[in-house]
Design a protein around this motif. Structure first.
Motif, PDB file in Angstrom:
ATOM      1  N   HIS A  38       0.853  -1.183   0.000  1.00 44.65           N
ATOM      2  CA  HIS A  38       0.000   0.000   0.000  1.00 44.65           C
ATOM      3  C   HIS A  38       0.889   1.233   0.000  1.00 44.65           C
ATOM      4  CE1 HIS A  38      -3.879  -1.929   0.610  1.00 44.65           C
ATOM      5  NE2 HIS A  38      -3.375  -2.658   1.592  1.00 44.65           N
ATOM      6  N   ASN A  39       0.602   2.174  -0.898  1.00 46.40           N
ATOM      7  CA  ASN A  39       1.247   3.488  -0.930  1.00 46.40           C
ATOM      8  C   ASN A  39       2.751   3.413  -1.158  1.00 46.40           C
ATOM      9  OD1 ASN A  39      -1.250   4.920  -0.280  1.00 46.40           O
ATOM     10  ND2 ASN A  39      -1.023   4.008   1.753  1.00 46.40           N
ATOM     11  N   LEU A  40       3.175   2.462  -1.985  1.00 46.27           N
ATOM     12  CA  LEU A  40       4.575   2.323  -2.361  1.00 46.27           C
ATOM     13  C   LEU A  40       4.677   2.176  -3.876  1.00 46.27           C
ATOM     14  CD1 LEU A  40       5.766  -0.136   0.426  1.00 46.27           C
ATOM     15  CD2 LEU A  40       6.437   2.261   0.197  1.00 46.27           C
ATOM     16  N   GLU A  55       9.847   8.554   4.267  1.00 46.05           N
ATOM     17  CA  GLU A  55       8.601   9.072   4.846  1.00 46.05           C
ATOM     18  C   GLU A  55       8.756   9.337   6.334  1.00 46.05           C
ATOM     19  OE1 GLU A  55       5.075  10.700   4.477  1.00 46.05           O
ATOM     20  OE2 GLU A  55       5.890   9.586   2.751  1.00 46.05           O
ATOM     21  N   ALA A  56       9.631   8.565   6.981  1.00 46.97           N
ATOM     22  CA  ALA A  56       9.777   8.672   8.434  1.00 46.97           C
ATOM     23  C   ALA A  56      10.941   9.540   8.880  1.00 46.97           C
ATOM     24  CB  ALA A  56       9.948   7.266   9.029  1.00 46.97           C
ATOM     25  N   GLU A  57      11.818   9.911   7.955  1.00 45.46           N
ATOM     26  CA  GLU A  57      13.089  10.524   8.385  1.00 45.46           C
ATOM     27  C   GLU A  57      12.941  11.905   8.993  1.00 45.46           C
ATOM     28  OE1 GLU A  57      14.396  12.071   3.903  1.00 45.46           O
ATOM     29  OE2 GLU A  57      15.626  10.631   4.983  1.00 45.46           O
ATOM     30  N   SER A  97      -4.485   2.820   8.828  1.00 44.38           N
ATOM     31  CA  SER A  97      -5.355   2.673   7.665  1.00 44.38           C
ATOM     32  C   SER A  97      -4.526   2.451   6.406  1.00 44.38           C
ATOM     33  CB  SER A  97      -6.212   3.932   7.493  1.00 44.38           C
ATOM     34  OG  SER A  97      -6.841   3.936   6.239  1.00 44.38           O
ATOM     35  N   PRO A  98      -4.858   1.449   5.588  1.00 46.12           N
ATOM     36  CA  PRO A  98      -4.124   1.221   4.334  1.00 46.12           C
ATOM     37  C   PRO A  98      -4.173   2.417   3.389  1.00 46.12           C
ATOM     38  CG  PRO A  98      -5.406  -0.727   4.909  1.00 46.12           C
ATOM     39  CD  PRO A  98      -5.833   0.371   5.845  1.00 46.12           C
ATOM     40  N   GLU A  99      -5.119   3.330   3.602  1.00 46.25           N
ATOM     41  CA  GLU A  99      -5.177   4.528   2.767  1.00 46.25           C
ATOM     42  C   GLU A  99      -4.144   5.563   3.191  1.00 46.25           C
ATOM     43  OE1 GLU A  99      -8.043   3.209   4.139  1.00 46.25           O
ATOM     44  OE2 GLU A  99      -8.559   2.197   2.249  1.00 46.25           O
ATOM     45  N   ASN A 100      -3.703   5.498   4.442  1.00 50.16           N
ATOM     46  CA  ASN A 100      -2.841   6.558   4.978  1.00 50.16           C
ATOM     47  C   ASN A 100      -1.457   6.091   5.413  1.00 50.16           C
ATOM     48  OD1 ASN A 100      -4.967   8.460   4.715  1.00 50.16           O
ATOM     49  ND2 ASN A 100      -5.849   7.751   6.645  1.00 50.16           N
ATOM     50  N   ILE A 125       1.304   8.927   5.907  1.00 57.18           N
ATOM     51  CA  ILE A 125       1.777   9.677   4.744  1.00 57.18           C
ATOM     52  C   ILE A 125       1.471  11.156   4.929  1.00 57.18           C
ATOM     53  CG2 ILE A 125       1.475  10.011   2.255  1.00 57.18           C
ATOM     54  CD1 ILE A 125       0.720   7.052   2.116  1.00 57.18           C
ATOM     55  N   GLY A 126       2.471  11.983   4.676  1.00 51.34           N
ATOM     56  CA  GLY A 126       2.277  13.422   4.782  1.00 51.34           C
ATOM     57  C   GLY A 126       2.460  13.984   6.172  1.00 51.34           C
ATOM     58  N   GLY A 127       2.859  13.131   7.120  1.00 52.12           N
ATOM     59  CA  GLY A 127       3.101  13.607   8.481  1.00 52.12           C
ATOM     60  C   GLY A 127       1.949  13.322   9.417  1.00 52.12           C
TER      61      GLY A 127
END
Length: 260
Positions: A38-40, A55-57, A97-100, A125-127
């Protein structure tokens, strides 16, 4: 179904393990199969790990890796679609959530029972706030029970850490000592019943094994003259055979790894 969760800092090591890669980067043939992401964008382990790390850095979260193994009861045969559905529901119920969230799901084929590995980026995703990790054990038990009921799976009890059954007061000492001795012996990669018998005898514990058509049917133990059943010390005959078989596979895997 049962879940075991680890939290870590290194996406590369986690995803490579999920993909069945050795430290050298060589694939362990037949061990792993990618089921879903998901989201990759990337479809290779290193690329997926890099995306998740990026995304996490910028977060203050020091351990953004969420790794959960979902296992089914020996003999239960969920389809790939059912395992994917279970993984998606697990992520959703745990707050990812698999969407986020970035999620990777692998199926491993190195054990006799069906199991998958779910990797989540704790950072959305997006913080935003990292996925909470408090009370993971209790949450895993609750969520697995819910999913098992929703999808019709059997709930799997922890084979190594099953509760001790109630026994008479004069048997409790023997019960605990035998339980601990078996646990320790299994941790030392004991692989056969004869090896188990020998090692327990060194601790003053005598074993009695009863077989039916070459399969272990019943086990019991004696310690200082006190008799306790295998099921009373947390290890039924069936569970014991499974654990010894798992140790055989682990030792064989490490031996093959050393020779490569």
């Amino acid at each position: 179904m049962i879940a075991k969760t680890k939290i870590g800092a290194n996406f590369l090591g986690a995803i490579c393990y999920g993909a069945g890669l050795r430290l050298s980067g060589k694939e362990i043939e037949g061990k792993s199969e990618l089921l879903l992401t998901h989201n990759l964008v990337s479809d290779d382990p290193k690329g997926m790990a890099l995306e998740m790390q990026r995304e996490a850095e910028f977060s203050r979260c020091k351990k953004p890796v969420w790794h959960t193994s979902l296992s089914w009861k020996p003999g239960e045969e969920p389809s790939k679609e059912q395992m994917i559905e279970a993984a998606n529901r697990y992520c959703e119920k745990m707050g990812a959530s698999p969407e986020n969230h970035q999620i990777v799901i692998f199926q491993h084929h190195d054990r006799p029972h069906k199991h998958i590995h779910v990797y989540m980026n704790r950072l959305p995703i997006g913080g935003g706030n990292a996925l909470a990790t408090s009370h993971n054990y209790a949450r895993n038990v609750r969520v697995c029970k819910e999913i098992s009921q929703e999808l019709g799976f059997d709930r799997v009890e922890n084979l190594q850490k099953g509760r001790l059954r109630h026994v008479a007061e004069d048997r409790k000492e023997a019960q605990k000592i035998v339980n601990l001795a078996i646990r320790e012996t299994l941790k030392q990669k004991c692989r056969t019943l004869e090896d188990l018998r020998r090692r327990l005898r060194e601790s003053g514990i005598e074993c009695k094994f009863t077989f039916d058509a070459a399969r272990l049917k019943y086990s019991s133990y004696h310690y200082k003259g006190v008799h306790v059943k295998g099921q009373d010390v947390g290890f039924t005959a069936k569970n014991l055979e499974i654990l010894l078989s798992n140790n055989q596979k682990k030792v064989k895997f490490y031996e093959q790894k050393i020779t490569v």
